[in-house]
Each structure stands twice: as C-alpha cells, then as structure tokens.
Design a protein around this motif. Sequence first.
Motif, PDB file in Angstrom:
ATOM      1  N   ASP A  70       0.814  -1.217   0.000  1.00 46.75           N
ATOM      2  CA  ASP A  70       0.000   0.000   0.000  1.00 46.75           C
ATOM      3  C   ASP A  70       0.848   1.268   0.000  1.00 46.75           C
ATOM      4  N   ALA A  71       2.126   1.170   0.347  1.00 44.18           N
ATOM      5  CA  ALA A  71       2.991   2.356   0.356  1.00 44.18           C
ATOM      6  C   ALA A  71       3.238   2.868  -1.054  1.00 44.18           C
ATOM      7  N   ARG A  72       3.078   1.999  -2.041  1.00 49.85           N
ATOM      8  CA  ARG A  72       3.360   2.377  -3.428  1.00 49.85           C
ATOM      9  C   ARG A  72       2.097   2.712  -4.219  1.00 49.85           C
ATOM     10  N   VAL A  73       0.964   2.814  -3.527  1.00 52.17           N
ATOM     11  CA  VAL A  73      -0.304   3.108  -4.193  1.00 52.17           C
ATOM     12  C   VAL A  73      -0.874   4.410  -3.640  1.00 52.17           C
ATOM     13  N   GLU A  74      -1.115   5.372  -4.521  1.00 48.68           N
ATOM     14  CA  GLU A  74      -1.664   6.653  -4.094  1.00 48.68           C
ATOM     15  C   GLU A  74      -3.181   6.565  -3.959  1.00 48.68           C
ATOM     16  N   VAL A  75      -3.741   7.531  -3.258  1.00 50.03           N
ATOM     17  CA  VAL A  75      -5.182   7.540  -2.993  1.00 50.03           C
ATOM     18  C   VAL A  75      -5.820   8.684  -3.780  1.00 50.03           C
ATOM     19  N   TYR A  76      -6.778   8.335  -4.644  1.00 44.96           N
ATOM     20  CA  TYR A  76      -7.458   9.334  -5.465  1.00 44.96           C
ATOM     21  C   TYR A  76      -8.909   9.559  -5.042  1.00 44.96           C
ATOM     22  N   VAL A  77      -9.368   8.805  -4.066  1.00 50.34           N
ATOM     23  CA  VAL A  77     -10.704   9.010  -3.521  1.00 50.34           C
ATOM     24  C   VAL A  77     -10.744  10.381  -2.842  1.00 50.34           C
ATOM     25  N   PRO A  78     -11.829  11.159  -2.992  1.00 49.33           N
ATOM     26  CA  PRO A  78     -11.944  12.431  -2.275  1.00 49.33           C
ATOM     27  C   PRO A  78     -11.724  12.225  -0.781  1.00 49.33           C
ATOM     28  N   THR A  79     -10.813  13.010  -0.222  1.00 48.78           N
ATOM     29  CA  THR A  79     -10.356  12.775   1.147  1.00 48.78           C
ATOM     30  C   THR A  79     -10.528  14.017   2.018  1.00 48.78           C
ATOM     31  N   GLY A  80     -11.016  13.789   3.236  1.00 51.02           N
ATOM     32  CA  GLY A  80     -11.078  14.845   4.230  1.00 51.02           C
ATOM     33  C   GLY A  80     -10.203  14.473   5.411  1.00 51.02           C
ATOM     34  N   LEU A  81      -9.353  15.398   5.847  1.00 51.23           N
ATOM     35  CA  LEU A  81      -8.436  15.150   6.948  1.00 51.23           C
ATOM     36  C   LEU A  81      -8.768  16.091   8.103  1.00 51.23           C
ATOM     37  N   ALA A  82      -9.032  15.520   9.267  1.00 53.24           N
ATOM     38  CA  ALA A  82      -9.297  16.287  10.477  1.00 53.24           C
ATOM     39  C   ALA A  82      -8.056  16.216  11.356  1.00 53.24           C
ATOM     40  N   VAL A  83      -7.404  17.340  11.571  1.00 50.31           N
ATOM     41  CA  VAL A  83      -6.119  17.381  12.271  1.00 50.31           C
ATOM     42  C   VAL A  83      -6.347  17.891  13.693  1.00 50.31           C
ATOM     43  N   PHE A  84      -6.296  16.973  14.652  1.00 54.83           N
ATOM     44  CA  PHE A  84      -6.523  17.330  16.047  1.00 54.83           C
ATOM     45  C   PHE A  84      -5.190  17.665  16.718  1.00 54.83           C
ATOM     46  N   PRO A  85      -5.154  18.732  17.513  1.00 51.94           N
ATOM     47  CA  PRO A  85      -3.864  19.235  18.026  1.00 51.94           C
ATOM     48  C   PRO A  85      -3.127  18.284  18.955  1.00 51.94           C
ATOM     49  N   GLN A  86      -3.843  17.391  19.645  1.00 50.03           N
ATOM     50  CA  GLN A  86      -3.183  16.482  20.583  1.00 50.03           C
ATOM     51  C   GLN A  86      -2.932  15.094  19.985  1.00 50.03           C
ATOM     52  N   GLU A  87      -3.115  14.951  18.675  1.00 49.16           N
ATOM     53  CA  GLU A  87      -2.848  13.662  18.032  1.00 49.16           C
ATOM     54  C   GLU A  87      -1.372  13.306  18.173  1.00 49.16           C
ATOM     55  N   LEU A  88      -1.071  12.015  18.120  1.00 51.65           N
ATOM     56  CA  LEU A  88       0.298  11.535  18.335  1.00 51.65           C
ATOM     57  C   LEU A  88       1.256  12.024  17.261  1.00 51.65           C
ATOM     58  N   VAL A  89       0.790  12.089  16.025  1.00 54.10           N
ATOM     59  CA  VAL A  89       1.627  12.548  14.921  1.00 54.10           C
ATOM     60  C   VAL A  89       0.925  13.695  14.213  1.00 54.10           C
ATOM     61  N   TYR A  90       1.723  14.574  13.619  1.00 54.05           N
ATOM     62  CA  TYR A  90       1.163  15.701  12.886  1.00 54.05           C
ATOM     63  C   TYR A  90       1.629  15.624  11.444  1.00 54.05           C
ATOM     64  N   THR A  91       0.689  15.712  10.522  1.00 51.39           N
ATOM     65  CA  THR A  91       1.008  15.617   9.098  1.00 51.39           C
ATOM     66  C   THR A  91       0.489  16.848   8.371  1.00 51.39           C
ATOM     67  N   PRO A  92       1.360  17.769   7.974  1.00 46.19           N
ATOM     68  CA  PRO A  92       0.910  18.929   7.208  1.00 46.19           C
ATOM     69  C   PRO A  92       0.253  18.505   5.895  1.00 46.19           C
ATOM     70  N   ARG A  93      -0.611  19.341   5.400  1.00 41.06           N
ATOM     71  CA  ARG A  93      -1.311  19.034   4.150  1.00 41.06           C
ATOM     72  C   ARG A  93      -0.334  18.767   3.009  1.00 41.06           C
ATOM     73  N   THR A  94       0.737  19.551   2.951  1.00 39.42           N
ATOM     74  CA  THR A  94       1.692  19.386   1.856  1.00 39.42           C
ATOM     75  C   THR A  94       2.344  18.009   1.880  1.00 39.42           C
ATOM     76  N   TRP A  95       2.530  17.422   3.084  1.00 40.50           N
ATOM     77  CA  TRP A  95       3.058  16.069   3.177  1.00 40.50           C
ATOM     78  C   TRP A  95       1.985  15.041   2.829  1.00 40.50           C
ATOM     79  N   ALA A  96       0.772  15.284   3.322  1.00 43.02           N
ATOM     80  CA  ALA A  96      -0.317  14.347   3.051  1.00 43.02           C
ATOM     81  C   ALA A  96      -0.590  14.227   1.558  1.00 43.02           C
ATOM     82  N   LYS A  97      -0.356  15.311   0.808  1.00 45.16           N
ATOM     83  CA  LYS A  97      -0.623  15.315  -0.643  1.00 45.16           C
ATOM     84  C   LYS A  97       0.285  14.350  -1.396  1.00 45.16           C
ATOM     85  N   GLU A  98       1.390  13.923  -0.766  1.00 45.60           N
ATOM     86  CA  GLU A  98       2.256  12.955  -1.427  1.00 45.60           C
ATOM     87  C   GLU A  98       1.525  11.638  -1.661  1.00 45.60           C
TER      88      GLU A  98
END
Length: 440
Positions: free
Chosen positions: A372-400
Amino acid sequence: MSQRKIKTLEVGDGWWGSGERPPEEKEDESIRPFRIETSDREIQDLHERLDRARYTPPLEGTAFQYGFNTTYLRRVVAYWRNQFNWQKQVEILNQYPHFKTTIEGIDIHFIHVKPLHVPRGQIVRPLLMVHGWPGSFFEFYKIIPLLTDPARHGLNEDVVFEVICPSIPGYGFSEAPHQRGFDTLAAARIFHKLMERLGFKEFYVQGGDWGSRITTNMAQMQAKQVKGLHLNMVFISSSGLGRLVSLILGAYVPWLVGLTREDCRRLFPYLEKNVYELLRETGYLHIQATKPDTAGCGLNDSPVALAAYILEKFSTWTDKSFRDLDDGGLERKFSLDDLLTNVMIYWVTSSIVPSMRFYKENVSTNPTTAPDARVEVYVPTGLAVFPQELVYTPRTWAKEKFKNIVAYTYMPRGGHFAAFEEPKLMAEDIKQLVRKVECL
C-alpha cells in the motif's frame, strides 16, 4: 488522471479460520442478529480478581510520568468493584443493533444503525467507521446519534447517515484470526466484503489509528465503491531527503515548501522534542510489534493490569500534559463508566492478545516497502487534524499520498480518540466532506 491509469491494490482473498480452508465449501453469508450478554458468574470472577490485586506504590510526585499512577489506579479499581454496573452498560451497548457474519473463515461483529426519521427526499448515506487500538466500536456511541439523527441534536440535517461500525478481527466481539499474517490489507478486504454483503455499492469510510490505515487501504483497493475517505490520523511513509529539506527550509521559509503558519505552530514544537516523545510514548509499540503474547498473557489474566495498560493511553493520547496530573486527566474528557466499558469489551472477550498481535502483523516489515505504500489515494479525502494527536502531518506532506484532498481541517481541540472526545467536531467535519464531494 483517468481512472484507467490509477494503480490499485489487489483485492485477492484469504482464510483466517482454524485449520485448512474447507475445499469448495461455500461460506455462510447470512447476517445474524447478535446481543451482548453477561452473567453473574462473569461479574463474580471479575470481582474476585479485583479483590486480589497487588499494587506497587508510585514514586513521590511522579503523577503519570512513569505510567499509570497506582494511587489513582486504586480509586479506579474501587469504582470498578463497587459502583460500576456492567449489566447496565451491556444494556447501553445493546441499544444499537448488533450483528455477526462469517467472512474468510471468521465471525465479524458489527453494529448497523439506521436513522429513525428521514426528512422527505433526503438521501441516507452509508458510512463505515473503523476504530483502532486500544479502542473499540464503543468509541462511536457518542457520534452515532449526531450522524443518524442530526436535527434532534441541533445539527443541520442536510446530510444523514446510516452507520456501520465493525470490530476489527481480534478485537472485541469479532473472532480473532487463527492464522498468521492478518494485517490492515486483510481487514480492508474483509470490510469491503462486509459492505457488499450489506448491499452497498457506494459508501463513505472513516477511521483513526488502525482504522485510518484500514479505510485508506479500502480506498486503494476499490476506489469506485468508496465515495469519500475521512481520516483523523494520517499514515504516510517518510520520503527521506525530500522530507528533511522540507523541515530545514520550513523553519525559515515555510511558504517555499508548502507549510502554512499553522503547520509551523503545530509541527516544530513537536519536532524539537520528537525523539524523546517517541521513546516515551512508543514502548507499547515495540512490545506489541515483537513479542505481543508475552505481555499479553499477564494482561489477559489480570483486569487491573489490563485497565492500567489501556487507560494510560486514554490519558496521554488525549492530552500530553495529562502526564503531569495525579489522575492522568482521565475524567476531564471521559467518565469512568465509559472508560471501563471499553476495558470490559477487551476483558470479557479475552481479546487483548489478538489486538496486540495486529501490531506484529503490520509492523514486522518495512512500511515503506509494503504494497500500500506504493499506491496513491485518489478518492476524495477529508483530513481532520486534532492538536493532541500523536503525529502531525501537514497538508503538503499528506498530498504525497492523498491526491484528492477536498477538506483539511485544523481542529481547535482534541486528541487521538477524536470521536470519543469531540463527537460534534468530528460529525460536522465528516458532513463537510460529504457536502464537498456531492456539491450540497
């Protein structure tokens, strides 16, 4: 990009039942009603074990810095033993319809909640919600009424859902796999089969923790069936040098590498102490990804150990500052009844060991080389970024990885157990995704 050029994951098939797969035997595809039940003997056994618990006094002034503070643990156990009413909680769990069905040799448990009142002309949209560890389907009990009956709770009723919440195999009331190798890809395939069996040709999916990776895999497998993907935790593989350059430049010229001011506010304080945070918060992962059965034996035998192990995560993963509180801040976001109900789901089903094995099956190989690391996701995606989550992923990284992000929300509060902590924020964000996908 045309649909024909989009790379997808192979769906395949599997067998997770005991022994060899029966040759040419058609699987029972019936959907069977299920009710959670308890007995006096079950409660008596629990009380006897609670009464026999041994405690080690905490170091003075350590709060939750060394893990679950045993002074507060005594209070939790006293409440569990003398005030917690499991029979009442079973009634609450059974307020929604439960079912089981057999897929790939094991029984899959799920709840399926349909709206009681649907406005005339309103389309009811199916939504699959998948939990993670150490949670359960019970995490969604607060958000379900907001999704299925929004008007009654003061929310806009332009989007109404019927909600399906399965238990990951090996968690709660879903049968544990009997064979090695059950990972998120297998879970995703099983949940696709579940939705097909329920008659859904198109549906939305939502997940956090393992649920995030499972639902992402579902979008990678059969994009035509998944109309939209909503995540409150994002798994992406590191891209090495490119990510390092992004971090270095981002500290000085963030706009040059696509980082927003809010990205910098959330990302860089976390990175400054990232190594220490990872060491402090991922000890459980190293155990569960290598020798889950060893620690699991003790947790499965002792309800007190199980509660300490699970509830410590509901403290720190909800808010990192709760480590400095003598009670771990547990009752600031949750009630003891809710917390112990989740623990009891693991206890009465003896599912802590198979839930821990899920880490070994998924983490024992290099995640950057996984299919799955080599397959991109083209389904419409919504990301909810909660401040106390364990990891933080900026939108620019998520777009990869996620090539069709239609919504990216900086949440004002909340942590890892988002639907459990902030059900209204989550419900509105899921509905926002649907509005954008369907242009409502």
